[in-house]
Write an enzyme that holds these catalytic residues in place. Structure first.
Site, PDB file in Angstrom:
ATOM      1  N   GLU A   1       0.818  -1.423  -0.145  1.00 55.19           N
ATOM      2  CA  GLU A   1       0.063  -0.115   0.115  1.00 55.19           C
ATOM      3  C   GLU A   1       0.457   1.266   0.442  1.00 55.19           C
ATOM      4  O   GLU A   1       0.201   2.267  -0.768  1.00 55.19           O
ATOM      5  CB  GLU A   1      -0.885   0.215   1.360  1.00 55.19           C
ATOM      6  N   ASP A   2       2.271   1.308   0.901  1.00 56.72           N
ATOM      7  CA  ASP A   2       2.879   3.082   0.970  1.00 56.72           C
ATOM      8  C   ASP A   2       4.086   2.646   0.254  1.00 56.72           C
ATOM      9  O   ASP A   2       4.845   3.813   0.695  1.00 56.72           O
ATOM     10  CB  ASP A   2       2.481   2.242   2.308  1.00 56.72           C
TER      11      ASP A   2
END
Length: 198
Positions: A84-85
């Site tokens: 996600e990051d």
């Protein structure tokens, strides 16, 4: 409400793991911690603390709080934000840690919003949180630990964020804890501690 902030470094976590869960393969979990550091790089938390602290808090919550002993689940909690990051892919997680860890990480990864506007982001976030109701039990435990780390010190966040995050947690995350006795109890204490935010 117990707050989990003892494991600030992998060395501290490893020492406690050796004492609390001597049968656990700390080397495989350590590989996940080191991969998380490598993939997250210089990312920090909103407080400016190294990102690893959040990941180790989530690990501590699973081990010391919920009593988790499954190495794949513990690796997944350390890697839960890498897709996600960061630029890391699920395929890269699978190549290093196997299909089960990759699947757990995939379940707790919020997909990118279809549009750039605030409404599109909000809709994507709500859809992701609703989707967690269908997640495997182990993925739910990873998410519960992740969110517990994020909300255990909610009072350190800006007031408007506190109210919004409290409401979101009550709506989407607390119901996921219903079948998890330790998490249900922890979130009940948390809810009471922050009830003034309603």
């Amino acid at each position: 409400m117990e707050v989990f902030e003892r494991w600030r470094t992998w060395d501290a976590a490893r020492a406690d793991l050796a004492e609390l869960r001597p049968a656990l393969d700390a080397d495989s979990i350590g590989r996940a911690a080191h991969a998380a550091v490598r993939w997250h790089g210089d990312q920090t938390r909103p407080t400016g603390a190294p990102y690893l602290e959040h990941l180790l808090e989530a690990l501590e919550i699973l081990v010391r709080g919920a009593g988790e002993t499954d190495p794949d689940v513990l690796c997944a909690v350390l890697l839960h934000d890498v897709v996600e990051d960061t630029a890391t892919t699920v395929a890269e997680v699978e190549a290093e840690f196997g299909p089960r860890v990759a699947e757990l990480v995939d379940w707790v990864t919020k997909p990118p919003a279809a549009g750039a506007g605030r409404q599109a982001k909000r809709a994507a976030r709500s859809a992701y949180l609703r989707r967690l109701r269908d997640a495997p039990r182990d993925a739910v435990r990873v998410k519960l630990a992740d969110r517990a780390s994020n909300v255990q010190t909610l009072d350190r966040m800006p007031p408007d964020f506190q109210r919004r995050y409290y409401a979101e947690t009550l709506t989407y995350i607390v119901p996921l804890a219903a079948d998890e006795p330790w998490f249900a109890s922890w979130y009940a204490s948390w809810r009471e501690r922050y009830a003034h935010l309603l």
